[in-house]
Write an enzyme that holds these catalytic residues in place. Structure first.
Site, PDB file in Angstrom:
ATOM      1  N   LYS A  55      -1.174   1.817  -3.553  1.00 52.31           N
ATOM      2  CA  LYS A  55      -0.425   1.651  -4.807  1.00 52.31           C
ATOM      3  C   LYS A  55      -0.574   2.885  -5.702  1.00 52.31           C
ATOM      4  O   LYS A  55       0.373   3.324  -6.344  1.00 52.31           O
ATOM      5  CB  LYS A  55      -0.902   0.398  -5.553  1.00 52.31           C
ATOM      6  CG  LYS A  55      -0.375  -0.875  -4.903  1.00 52.31           C
ATOM      7  CD  LYS A  55      -0.854  -2.124  -5.596  1.00 52.31           C
ATOM      8  CE  LYS A  55      -2.311  -2.338  -5.375  1.00 52.31           C
ATOM      9  NZ  LYS A  55      -2.817  -3.679  -5.561  1.00 52.31           N
TER      10      LYS A  55
ATOM     11  N   ASP B  63       1.560  -4.392   0.600  1.00 51.91           N
ATOM     12  CA  ASP B  63       0.378  -4.864  -0.139  1.00 51.91           C
ATOM     13  C   ASP B  63       0.656  -6.203  -0.800  1.00 51.91           C
ATOM     14  O   ASP B  63      -0.203  -7.077  -0.809  1.00 51.91           O
ATOM     15  CB  ASP B  63      -0.065  -3.832  -1.175  1.00 51.91           C
ATOM     16  CG  ASP B  63      -1.294  -4.338  -1.928  1.00 51.91           C
ATOM     17  OD1 ASP B  63      -2.333  -4.553  -1.275  1.00 51.91           O
ATOM     18  OD2 ASP B  63      -1.216  -4.569  -3.143  1.00 51.91           O
TER      19      ASP B  63
ATOM     20  N   SER C  12      -5.416  -1.220  -0.181  1.00 55.80           N
ATOM     21  CA  SER C  12      -4.559  -1.880  -1.166  1.00 55.80           C
ATOM     22  C   SER C  12      -4.482  -1.051  -2.451  1.00 55.80           C
ATOM     23  O   SER C  12      -3.396  -0.730  -2.946  1.00 55.80           O
ATOM     24  CB  SER C  12      -5.128  -3.286  -1.438  1.00 55.80           C
ATOM     25  OG  SER C  12      -4.668  -3.810  -2.646  1.00 55.80           O
TER      26      SER C  12
ATOM     27  N   HIS D 243      -7.267   3.480 -12.628  1.00 61.77           N
ATOM     28  CA  HIS D 243      -7.178   2.130 -12.067  1.00 61.77           C
ATOM     29  C   HIS D 243      -8.540   1.462 -12.163  1.00 61.77           C
ATOM     30  O   HIS D 243      -9.553   2.051 -11.812  1.00 61.77           O
ATOM     31  CB  HIS D 243      -6.741   2.206 -10.603  1.00 61.77           C
ATOM     32  CG  HIS D 243      -6.601   0.863  -9.962  1.00 61.77           C
ATOM     33  ND1 HIS D 243      -5.447   0.132 -10.037  1.00 61.77           N
ATOM     34  CD2 HIS D 243      -7.465   0.119  -9.242  1.00 61.77           C
ATOM     35  CE1 HIS D 243      -5.598  -1.011  -9.396  1.00 61.77           C
ATOM     36  NE2 HIS D 243      -6.822  -1.050  -8.898  1.00 61.77           N
TER      37      HIS D 243
ATOM     38  N   ARG E  34      -4.423 -12.510   1.695  1.00 57.61           N
ATOM     39  CA  ARG E  34      -5.877 -12.321   1.531  1.00 57.61           C
ATOM     40  C   ARG E  34      -6.434 -13.271   0.484  1.00 57.61           C
ATOM     41  O   ARG E  34      -7.532 -13.800   0.621  1.00 57.61           O
ATOM     42  CB  ARG E  34      -6.172 -10.869   1.112  1.00 57.61           C
ATOM     43  CG  ARG E  34      -6.027  -9.878   2.241  1.00 57.61           C
ATOM     44  CD  ARG E  34      -6.066  -8.452   1.716  1.00 57.61           C
ATOM     45  NE  ARG E  34      -7.300  -8.149   1.009  1.00 57.61           N
ATOM     46  CZ  ARG E  34      -7.413  -7.202   0.080  1.00 57.61           C
ATOM     47  NH1 ARG E  34      -6.386  -6.450  -0.248  1.00 57.61           N
ATOM     48  NH2 ARG E  34      -8.560  -6.989  -0.514  1.00 57.61           N
TER      49      ARG E  34
END
Ligand code: URA
Length: 422
Positions: free
Chosen positions: A185, A159, A181, A80, A166
């Site tokens: 995920k 999220d 967050s 990620h 946000r």
């Protein structure tokens, strides 16, 4: 329990229980807690932070808000990136590690703001399918070791709703909110190995190195506590990664990299990310993993896997196209490149149509910016700094030149990898 009491408790910086955090997240998700109340709560978290225990609780509450993917495939690794300019690493790393027997079943996002998204980049390839059923997804990974889709299932709905709030309340850059967050995920997508690429610098979500170290440390801890083998690289996002910024241009640069002709910084980063994934997945040393990764990056096996993957998802690489209109930007100065502002370059690429300002904007995959120089390179007057690929929207030479700082003094090439947290 009521949300006002919870907000007031946070305002006094008192520690919140798991039940209180759960009450806030669940209530917001089912609509009993309103946007303005959740914004107040998120703002307090942004200002005062959360303890490690609270951050871990928040991650697990978010993780449990929706479906979790469970695949009967091993080893299964995921990576990620927190988002950058010119960051096409997934397109290279995923097939490269898959070519070494490390399975990748990945969900990726679209770009927003000045950063690009893997799904947008892949959609530069005509026919490439970014939606699949879970069954198709699993069977493709079992067959060829790699599949990559956009959204699938109802993963971490908390999220989705919290992130949207946000985004419009100035609370995106909070360390515990980013950690929960990202990690909720990653945990929901079911991989045993998680390698994070946390971008640091002007073109990144986190500019400050100390904050990046704190965030990286927290995410690694959350991953490891959940039984996932997790590592995090802190990497430089002061200048774009590689030379290409824009969807088709980035896919073409990824292909060149998989053919062994990648730019130095991109090569270094994909080798490191892939080595970490292979080493953690196969339980071998980083050095052993690196040797295998380099072999498949330079012997064509990584590229063969890329072709197999794109074909399996219906894409035709021959359809990749860049805009026919181009404009070269020439240096008016002699010296060393001290800075190429990643944020500004990302925004200019977006103006050309390579990115979106709102979710509804339509991307032009063919436009973008191809750098000719990187930080630390020597330039002479008249040298090409970059080429703009454009269609119906233009940017001025002045806007482009403002991205560059050129000095007379020698400038060292910056390291792309700043630190590693394991
Ligand atoms: N990426 C995410 O998925 N979440 C954040 O909060 C920030 C970056």
């Amino acid at each position: 329990m009521d949300i006002l009491e919870i907000i007031e408790k946070k305002e006094k910086n008192e520690k919140l229980t798991k039940e209180e955090l759960e009450f806030a997240v669940k209530g917001f998700l089912d609509g009993t807690i309103k946007d303005y109340q959740m914004s107040a709560f998120l703002t307090e978290i942004d200002l005062l932070g959360l303890s490690e225990e609270e951050s871990i609780d928040l991650t697990n509450i978010m993780l449990n808000s929706g479906d979790k993917i469970k695949l009967d495939i091993k080893p299964l690794a995921d990576k990620h990136s927190t988002g950058g300019v010119g960051d096409k690493t997934t397109l290279i790393v995923a097939p490269l590690v898959a070519s070494l027997g490390v399975n990748v079943a990945k969900m990726s996002g679209r770009g927003l703001g000045h950063t690009g998204g893997t799904i947008d980049k892949l959609e530069s390839i005509k026919g490439f399918k970014t939606e699949m059923t879970l069954k198709e997804f699993e069977s493709q990974v079992k067959k060829i070791g790699i599949a990559l889709v956009g959204q699938m299932g109802n993963l971490v709905p908390a999220d989705k709703k919290i992130y949207a709030l946000r985004d419009v309340t100035g609370t995106v850059d909070s360390i515990p909110l980013i950690a929960s967050s990202v990690m909720s995920k990653k945990l929901a997508s079911g991989a045993d190995v998680i390698v994070l690429d946390l971008k640091v610098g002007g073109g990144a979500l986190v500019e400050n190195l100390e904050e990046a170290k704190e965030l990286g440390g927290l995410m690694v801890k959350i991953g490891n506590m959940n039984g996932k083998n997790t590592a995090c690289l802190l990497t430089n996002m002061d200048q774009p990664l590689g030379y290409a910024v824009g969807n088709s241009l980035e896919v073409l640069e990824s292909i060149e990299t998989l053919k062994g002709n990648g730019p130095e910084d991109l090569n270094e980063l994909v080798i490191k990310l892939s080595s970490l994934m292979v080493s953690l997945s196969k339980n071998i040393t980083l050095e052993e993993a690196k040797a295998k990764v380099k072999e498949n990056l330079f012997n064509g096996k990584g590229y063969e896997k890329f072709e197999e993957w794109i074909e399996a998802q219906g894409g035709d690489i021959a359809t990749l196209k860049v805009a026919s209109k181009t404009k070269e930007i020439i240096s008016k100065k002699e010296g060393y490149i001290k800075k190429i502002d990643a944020l500004k370059i990302g925004k200019l690429a977006r103006v050309l149509g390579a990115g979106r300002l709102t979710k509804e904007d339509i991307i032009n995959h063919e436009v973008g910016i191809l750098l000719n120089k990187k930080v630390g390179d020597k330039v002479s007057e008249g040298d090409r700094l970059l080429t703009v690929y454009y269609d119906d929207k233009e940017i001025t030479d002045k806007e482009v030149l403002e991205c560059f700082e050129i000095t007379e003094e020698y400038v060292e090439k910056p390291n792309v990898i700043i630190d590693i947290i394991k």
